[in-house]
Enzyme design. Structure first.
Site, short mmCIF file in Angstrom:
data_model
loop_
_atom_site.label_atom_id
_atom_site.label_comp_id
_atom_site.label_asym_id
_atom_site.label_seq_id
_atom_site.Cartn_x
_atom_site.Cartn_y
_atom_site.Cartn_z
N CYS A 119 3.44 3.99 -4.39
CA CYS A 119 2.63 4.43 -3.25
C CYS A 119 3.21 3.89 -1.87
O CYS A 119 2.75 4.04 -0.58
CB CYS A 119 1.26 4.07 -3.34
SG CYS A 119 0.50 4.60 -4.50
N HIS A 252 -1.68 3.81 3.62
CA HIS A 252 -1.86 4.32 2.58
C HIS A 252 -3.27 4.79 2.36
O HIS A 252 -4.15 4.13 2.50
CB HIS A 252 -1.25 3.57 1.42
CG HIS A 252 -1.28 4.16 0.24
ND1 HIS A 252 -1.05 5.54 -0.26
CD2 HIS A 252 -1.79 3.79 -0.98
CE1 HIS A 252 -1.59 5.88 -1.65
NE2 HIS A 252 -1.70 4.77 -1.84
N ASN A 282 -5.81 10.30 -3.27
CA ASN A 282 -4.52 9.39 -3.35
C ASN A 282 -3.30 10.32 -3.61
O ASN A 282 -2.95 10.68 -4.70
CB ASN A 282 -4.63 8.27 -4.13
CG ASN A 282 -3.62 7.10 -4.08
OD1 ASN A 282 -2.38 7.61 -3.61
ND2 ASN A 282 -3.82 5.92 -4.44
O1 UT7 Z 1 -2.39 3.95 -4.76
C1 UT7 Z 1 -2.20 2.56 -5.23
C2 UT7 Z 1 -3.19 1.78 -4.81
N1 UT7 Z 1 -4.39 2.17 -5.53
C3 UT7 Z 1 -5.57 1.49 -5.14
O2 UT7 Z 1 -5.59 1.12 -4.00
C4 UT7 Z 1 -6.71 1.63 -6.06
C5 UT7 Z 1 -7.48 0.42 -5.70
N2 UT7 Z 1 -9.04 0.25 -6.34
C6 UT7 Z 1 -9.86 1.11 -6.07
O3 UT7 Z 1 -9.81 1.77 -5.41
C7 UT7 Z 1 -11.28 0.69 -6.88
O4 UT7 Z 1 -11.35 -0.29 -7.69
C8 UT7 Z 1 -11.84 2.10 -7.83
C9 UT7 Z 1 -12.05 3.19 -6.97
C10 UT7 Z 1 -10.50 2.60 -8.84
C11 UT7 Z 1 -12.72 1.64 -8.72
O5 UT7 Z 1 -13.76 1.12 -7.84
P1 UT7 Z 1 -14.37 -0.15 -8.11
O6 UT7 Z 1 -15.73 -0.30 -6.96
O7 UT7 Z 1 -13.81 -1.27 -8.32
O8 UT7 Z 1 -15.36 0.24 -9.58
P2 UT7 Z 1 -15.39 -0.52 -10.94
O9 UT7 Z 1 -13.90 -0.38 -11.54
O10 UT7 Z 1 -15.86 -1.79 -10.60
O11 UT7 Z 1 -16.45 0.27 -11.71
C12 UT7 Z 1 -17.43 0.13 -11.52
C13 UT7 Z 1 -18.45 0.94 -12.43
C14 UT7 Z 1 -18.20 1.02 -13.91
O12 UT7 Z 1 -19.30 1.00 -14.71
P3 UT7 Z 1 -20.03 -0.51 -15.16
O13 UT7 Z 1 -18.84 -1.31 -16.03
O14 UT7 Z 1 -20.24 -1.18 -13.84
O15 UT7 Z 1 -20.99 0.14 -15.94
C15 UT7 Z 1 -17.06 1.95 -14.29
O16 UT7 Z 1 -17.21 2.28 -15.63
O17 UT7 Z 1 -18.28 2.43 -12.17
C16 UT7 Z 1 -17.95 2.94 -13.68
N3 UT7 Z 1 -16.90 4.17 -13.08
C17 UT7 Z 1 -17.16 5.36 -12.86
N4 UT7 Z 1 -18.42 6.03 -12.97
C18 UT7 Z 1 -18.51 7.26 -12.60
C19 UT7 Z 1 -15.46 4.10 -12.89
N5 UT7 Z 1 -14.94 5.33 -12.74
C20 UT7 Z 1 -16.02 6.20 -12.80
C21 UT7 Z 1 -16.18 7.48 -12.39
N6 UT7 Z 1 -17.51 7.97 -12.39
N7 UT7 Z 1 -14.97 8.23 -12.00
#
Ligand code: UT7
Length: 325
Positions: A119, A252, A282
């Site tokens: 990215c 980005h 993204n």
């Molecule tokens: O391009 C390269 C750079 N990439 C990035 O910059 C990505 C950086 N990371 C992010 O943008 C975020 O970390 C994410 C969008 C990937 C995830 O967001 P988050 O707020 O960090 O969520 P999380 O991983 O802490 O997940 C929270 C909850 C989890 O459930 P529990 O364990 O709290 O019950 C996940 O299982 O959300 C759940 N979850 C979803 N629920 C519904 C994860 N993905 C999904 C989904 N739909 N698609």
């Protein structure tokens, strides 16, 4: 007299198939993957993305974006002497997608190669093109970010498959007596390879390892917020500017929360940030030139303005380019 490089035209291309969150949620539900529009919007700001048709390859998107940039710059493809394509989803293992784009554009003879910095690829490619123009190794360059991330997504993994989209963006960068690109700052830290990768590779006619994207989203998020601030401050310092001089931050487009946090750290209002993640998702190396072109074509980003472009991604890589349009 010192030579500089300057962007003289921008272009982009999105494949026509647009999936709203509702469309994707419905498609994923068929294979038992549960997600929702609310979760995707709240956690990422993404509302839609574009996916390329199965018979379309990275160079097709790149060529379409490049044609738009050439037209905007009023430059003939035959006058291009450098093509750099930033991509992690090339047409082939080799040759480079840039060579294929060169042929499709009818722009033979100059240098053409790909840059692989995921990215951050576009800011890496722009920095290389700038250096080549400054030294006289090139006069008129096409710098392109093009990706078909839908090919490397695991549609059984809801934590990643809702985040990415396909597309391409391009700029024409020409030698100039007045400075366009003012400063760049590029970095990598290979100890973080595992937090964002596609670990498979081709071996003996087979895929060894898993050829689908893996990401530790929280680890990437935490690193991204810190390094984007550092890279922005480093380029401002190199150019003798302050954040108050910035007209547009064009980061980005991975997650609206990362952009909001970066803007806050730089004391910039979100009114000064170009946001396309809501409509594109993204698109990795394509996201910055796609956002730049969207800003230019919307009449927001104008000649003479100071732009901060910054990227972060797998590797771990990050960097920024500060430029006068
Ligand atoms: O391009 C390269 C750079 N990439 C990035 O910059 C990505 C950086 N990371 C992010 O943008 C975020 O970390 C994410 C969008 C990937 C995830 O967001 P988050 O707020 O960090 O969520 P999380 O991983 O802490 O997940 C929270 C909850 C989890 O459930 P529990 O364990 O709290 O019950 C996940 O299982 O959300 C759940 N979850 C979803 N629920 C519904 C994860 N993905 C999904 C989904 N739909 N698609």
């Amino acid at each position: 007299m010192r030579r500089y490089s300057r962007i003289t035209g921008t272009g982009s291309y999105l494949p026509p198939r647009r999936l709203s969150n509702a469309d994707l949620v419905a498609e994923l539900a068929v294979s038992g993957v549960e997600t929702s529009d609310d979760w995707i919007v709240e956690r990422t700001g993404i509302r839609a993305r574009h996916f390329a048709a199965v018979d379309v390859v990275c160079s097709d998107l790149a060529t379409a974006a490049a044609k738009n940039a050439l037209q905007a710059a009023g430059v003939d493809a035959r006058d291009i002497d450098l093509i750099i394509v930033a991509t992690s989803t090339p047409d082939m293992v080799f040759p480079s997608t840039a060579c294929i784009v060169q042929h499709k554009l009818g722009a033979p003879g100059g240098a053409a190669f790909d840059v692989q910095a995921v990215c951050s690829g576009f800011v890496y490619a722009l920095t290389i093109a700038d250096a080549m123009i400054q030294t006289g190794a090139a006069n008129k360059a096409l710098v392109i970010g093009s990706e078909i991330f839908s090919r490397i997504l695991d549609f059984k993994d809801r934590t990643t498959c809702v985040l990415f989209g396909d597309g391409a963006g391009a700029v024409v960068l020409e030698a100039s007596k007045t400075p366009g690109i003012l400063a760049s700052d590029l970095h990598a830290d290979g100890k973080h390879v595992g937090i964002l990768c596609v670990p498979g590779h081709v071996s003996g006619g087979h895929i060894t390892g898993d050829p689908l994207l893996k990401m530790d989203g929280q680890a990437v998020f935490k690193l991204a917020v810190g390094v984007l601030e550092d890279a922005a401050r480093a380029t401002l310092e190199k150019a003798g500017k302050t954040q108050a001089d910035i007209d547009w931050l064009i980061p980005h487009q991975a997650n609206i929360r990362i952009m909001q946090s970066t803007a806050k750290k730089l004391k910039l209002s979100m009114d000064k940030v170009i946001v396309t993640v809501d409509q594109h998702g993204n698109t990795s190396a394509a996201s910055i030139p796609l956002a730049l072109d969207a800003g230019v074509r919307a009449g927001k980003v104008k000649p003479g303005q100071l732009l901060m472009l910054e990227g972060v991604g797998g590797g771990f890589t990050w960097g920024a380019v500060l430029l006068n349009l």
